[in-house]
Design a protein around this motif. Structure first.
Motif, PDB file in Angstrom:
ATOM      1  N   LEU A 204       8.297 -14.536 -25.478  1.00 31.93           N
ATOM      2  CA  LEU A 204       8.545 -12.794 -25.091  1.00 31.93           C
ATOM      3  C   LEU A 204       7.868 -12.340 -23.868  1.00 31.93           C
ATOM      4  CD1 LEU A 204      10.228 -10.605 -26.040  1.00 31.93           C
ATOM      5  CD2 LEU A 204       8.460  -9.978 -27.555  1.00 31.93           C
TER       6      LEU A 204
ATOM      7  N   ARG B 113      14.672 -14.035 -34.127  1.00 31.23           N
ATOM      8  CA  ARG B 113      15.469 -14.720 -32.986  1.00 31.23           C
ATOM      9  C   ARG B 113      14.449 -16.093 -32.600  1.00 31.23           C
ATOM     10  NH1 ARG B 113      17.006  -9.904 -33.100  1.00 31.23           N
ATOM     11  NH2 ARG B 113      18.615  -9.013 -32.181  1.00 31.23           N
TER      12      ARG B 113
ATOM     13  N   LEU C 102      15.088  -9.594 -26.198  1.00 26.23           N
ATOM     14  CA  LEU C 102      15.440  -9.722 -27.369  1.00 26.23           C
ATOM     15  C   LEU C 102      17.013  -9.720 -27.821  1.00 26.23           C
ATOM     16  CD1 LEU C 102      12.684  -7.843 -29.342  1.00 26.23           C
ATOM     17  CD2 LEU C 102      12.987 -10.462 -29.056  1.00 26.23           C
TER      18      LEU C 102
ATOM     19  N   CYS D  55      18.988  -6.969 -27.396  1.00 30.99           N
ATOM     20  CA  CYS D  55      19.328  -6.173 -28.499  1.00 30.99           C
ATOM     21  C   CYS D  55      19.446  -4.617 -27.659  1.00 30.99           C
ATOM     22  CB  CYS D  55      18.482  -6.170 -29.708  1.00 30.99           C
ATOM     23  SG  CYS D  55      16.756  -5.384 -29.444  1.00 30.99           S
TER      24      CYS D  55
ATOM     25  N   LEU E  92      11.979  -8.672 -35.192  1.00 28.31           N
ATOM     26  CA  LEU E  92      13.231  -8.977 -34.389  1.00 28.31           C
ATOM     27  C   LEU E  92      12.839 -10.272 -33.561  1.00 28.31           C
ATOM     28  CD1 LEU E  92      14.345  -5.526 -33.202  1.00 28.31           C
ATOM     29  CD2 LEU E  92      15.712  -7.099 -34.660  1.00 28.31           C
ATOM     30  N   ARG E  93      11.493 -10.246 -33.224  1.00 31.03           N
ATOM     31  CA  ARG E  93      11.410 -11.463 -32.409  1.00 31.03           C
ATOM     32  C   ARG E  93      10.894 -12.766 -33.418  1.00 31.03           C
ATOM     33  NH1 ARG E  93       6.763 -14.079 -32.287  1.00 31.03           N
ATOM     34  NH2 ARG E  93       5.441 -12.518 -33.347  1.00 31.03           N
TER      35      ARG E  93
ATOM     36  N   LEU F  78      11.554  -5.403 -23.420  1.00 30.60           N
ATOM     37  CA  LEU F  78      11.613  -6.081 -24.757  1.00 30.60           C
ATOM     38  C   LEU F  78      12.985  -6.223 -25.334  1.00 30.60           C
ATOM     39  CD1 LEU F  78       8.562  -4.286 -26.310  1.00 30.60           C
ATOM     40  CD2 LEU F  78       8.672  -6.611 -25.689  1.00 30.60           C
TER      41      LEU F  78
ATOM     42  N   ILE G 181      11.692 -16.485 -31.481  1.00 28.30           N
ATOM     43  CA  ILE G 181      10.875 -16.439 -30.164  1.00 28.30           C
ATOM     44  C   ILE G 181       9.293 -16.295 -30.368  1.00 28.30           C
ATOM     45  CG2 ILE G 181      10.841 -14.919 -27.976  1.00 28.30           C
ATOM     46  CD1 ILE G 181      13.417 -14.053 -28.419  1.00 28.30           C
TER      47      ILE G 181
END
Length: 83
Positions: free
Chosen positions: A29, A22, A62, A64, A18-19, A58, A24
Motif C-alpha cells: 500500500l 484486498r 485500494l 475504492c 479494506l487493505r 489510499l 495488500i
C-alpha cells in the motif's frame, strides 16, 4: 482531541480491513500510494489522521471510493466528533 483520536481509530480499523480484504500488505500500500510504510501503519493504528490527498491516494490504491474509507462513520459517530 479525544474525538480526533476516536475518529482516527475507527478510520484506521476501516483502512486495515479494506487493505487486508484486498490481500495488500502495508508495504504494498505504501508503494502504491507513495506514502511511507510507517505513515500507513500510524494511520491504521489511529495515531495519525490522513489529509484529503492521502485519502484520495489510499482510495485509488485500494480501488475504492473515498466514501468507502469513511463510511465507517454513521450519523451517531459524526455527532460525537462534530460539535
Amino acid at each position: 482531541m479525544a474525538e480526533l483520536t476516536a475518529a482516527g481509530t475507527l478510520f484506521g480499523e476501516r483502512l486495515r480491513d479494506l487493505r487486508k480484504k484486498r490481500g495488500i500488505t502495508q508495504v504494498m500500500l505504501a508503494e502504491a500510494t507513495g506514502i511511507p510504510q510507517n505513515h500507513v501503519s500510524s494511520i491504521e493504528r489511529g495515531t495519525k489522521v490522513p489529509n484529503l490527498l492521502t485519502l484520495i491516494r489510499l482510495a485509488h490504491a485500494l480501488e475504492c471510493k473515498v466514501s468507502a474509507l469513511v463510511s465507517v462513520f454513521d450519523k451517531e459517530d459524526l455527532a460525537k466528533f462534530v460539535k
